[in-house]
Scaffold this active site. Structure first.
Site, PDB file in Angstrom:
ATOM      1  N   THR A  73      45.842  51.985  38.196  1.00  0.00           N
ATOM      2  CA  THR A  73      45.119  50.988  38.978  1.00  0.00           C
ATOM      3  C   THR A  73      45.796  50.810  40.337  1.00  0.00           C
ATOM      4  OG1 THR A  73      46.385  49.166  37.973  1.00  0.00           O
ATOM      5  CG2 THR A  73      44.312  49.788  36.916  1.00  0.00           C
ATOM      6  N   ASN A  98      41.195  49.890  32.046  1.00  0.00           N
ATOM      7  CA  ASN A  98      41.854  49.664  30.766  1.00  0.00           C
ATOM      8  C   ASN A  98      41.160  50.545  29.727  1.00  0.00           C
ATOM      9  OD1 ASN A  98      42.759  48.525  28.237  1.00  0.00           O
ATOM     10  ND2 ASN A  98      43.422  46.737  29.401  1.00  0.00           N
ATOM     11  N   PHE A  99      41.920  51.414  29.062  1.00  0.00           N
ATOM     12  CA  PHE A  99      41.326  52.334  28.094  1.00  0.00           C
ATOM     13  C   PHE A  99      41.382  51.819  26.664  1.00  0.00           C
ATOM     14  CE2 PHE A  99      41.570  55.295  31.578  1.00  0.00           C
ATOM     15  CZ  PHE A  99      40.469  56.095  31.372  1.00  0.00           C
ATOM     16  N   HIS A 131      50.959  40.009  32.617  1.00  0.00           N
ATOM     17  CA  HIS A 131      51.475  41.358  32.391  1.00  0.00           C
ATOM     18  C   HIS A 131      52.997  41.384  32.536  1.00  0.00           C
ATOM     19  CE1 HIS A 131      47.316  42.818  32.791  1.00  0.00           C
ATOM     20  NE2 HIS A 131      47.752  43.889  32.146  1.00  0.00           N
ATOM     21  N   LYS A 135      54.629  45.736  36.363  1.00  0.00           N
ATOM     22  CA  LYS A 135      53.286  46.047  36.854  1.00  0.00           C
ATOM     23  C   LYS A 135      53.236  45.815  38.359  1.00  0.00           C
ATOM     24  CE  LYS A 135      48.379  45.545  35.927  1.00  0.00           C
ATOM     25  NZ  LYS A 135      48.256  47.007  35.935  1.00  0.00           N
ATOM     26  N   THR A 142      42.235  45.430  35.056  1.00  0.00           N
ATOM     27  CA  THR A 142      41.409  44.865  33.986  1.00  0.00           C
ATOM     28  C   THR A 142      40.821  43.528  34.404  1.00  0.00           C
ATOM     29  OG1 THR A 142      42.781  45.962  32.328  1.00  0.00           O
ATOM     30  CG2 THR A 142      41.418  44.129  31.570  1.00  0.00           C
TER      31      THR A 142
END
Length: 233
Positions: A73, A98-99, A131, A135, A142
């Site tokens: 991202t 987001n997977f 998070h 990050k 997300t």
């Protein structure tokens, strides 16, 4: 399936373990200034790197006719040019903020709730995302996807990290040590509140989803999303 891992940090290592458990082979592990040697042997690339490296990694895949799954991202200002190159090269591409399979169900739930609440103007929408401190981008990809899901199904026009206007969704982005990811959407009125929330317990869900997406994209051409992978449309 032969997989190139473009980005070999904590996430890349979890993806590697899950891919091997599912019977796949890793032909390239690229991090930092490593070369792309081995990419030509890959059936698919899974790209979890950093914002500054993402576009180069994805471009290299298209130039070598390798389908790519990208979960990095913070680079989406370049998405139009990446999408154009994919089409020019007849490539195959999935970007996901987001997977996680659970998060993609959560995306759908968020859009459905936004549609139901759109005419109830007494409710004010806000969001919170938490998070880990490593990050790099805030808000998370997300959270941006969730905000977009509300905006497309309501009268909100944008989001803001602070001083949100009447037609903006306030996103409270927090960074706390060792938190894989928590996302909450709040609908608050004077008489009650509604909240939906997704909490990740580890990186496993993100990694599994990216491998499932890689398995799905083999033999396909075009630009897809996890909605296509999970048949959520």
């Amino acid at each position: 399936m032969k997989i190139a891992l473009l980005g070999y940090g904590k996430m890349g290592k979890v993806i590697e373990r899950i891919a091997l458990e599912r019977g796949h082979e890793i032909v390239l592990r690229k991090s930092g200034q490593d070369t792309f040697n081995g990419l030509e042997n890959a059936d698919v690339a899974i790209e979890f790197s950093i914002p500054d490296a993402a576009v180069e990694n994805i471009t290299e895949c298209f130039n070598r006719n390798v389908p790519v799954i990208s979960g990095t991202t913070g680079w989406l200002e370049h998405y139009p040019e990446v999408a154009k190159l994919c089409e020019e090269k007849s490539g195959a591409f999935i970007y996901g903020s987001n997977f996680s399979l659970g998060v993609n169900i959560f995306f759908q739930l968020n859009e459905y709730l936004a549609k139901m609440m759109s005419k109830l103007t007494q409710y004010k929408v806000s969001m919170e995302e938490i998070h880990h401190t490593q990050k790099l981008d805030a808000p998370s990809g997300t959270a941006i996807s969730l905000a977009k899901g509300v905006i497309e199904n309501s009268n909100y026009s944008s989001w803001a990290l602070e001083n949100a206007k009447e037609d903006e969704i306030l996103i409270d982005a927090k960074r706390i040590e060792n938190v894989p990811g928590t996302h909450s959407i709040f609908y608050d009125s004077e008489v009650d509140s509604i909240e939906i929330k997704h909490t990740a317990h580890s990186r496993e869900g993100f990694a599994l989803g990216s491998v499932v997406a890689a398995e799905w994209i083999l033999g396909k051409k075009g630009i897809f999303t996890m909605k296509d992978v999970l048949d959520l449309k």
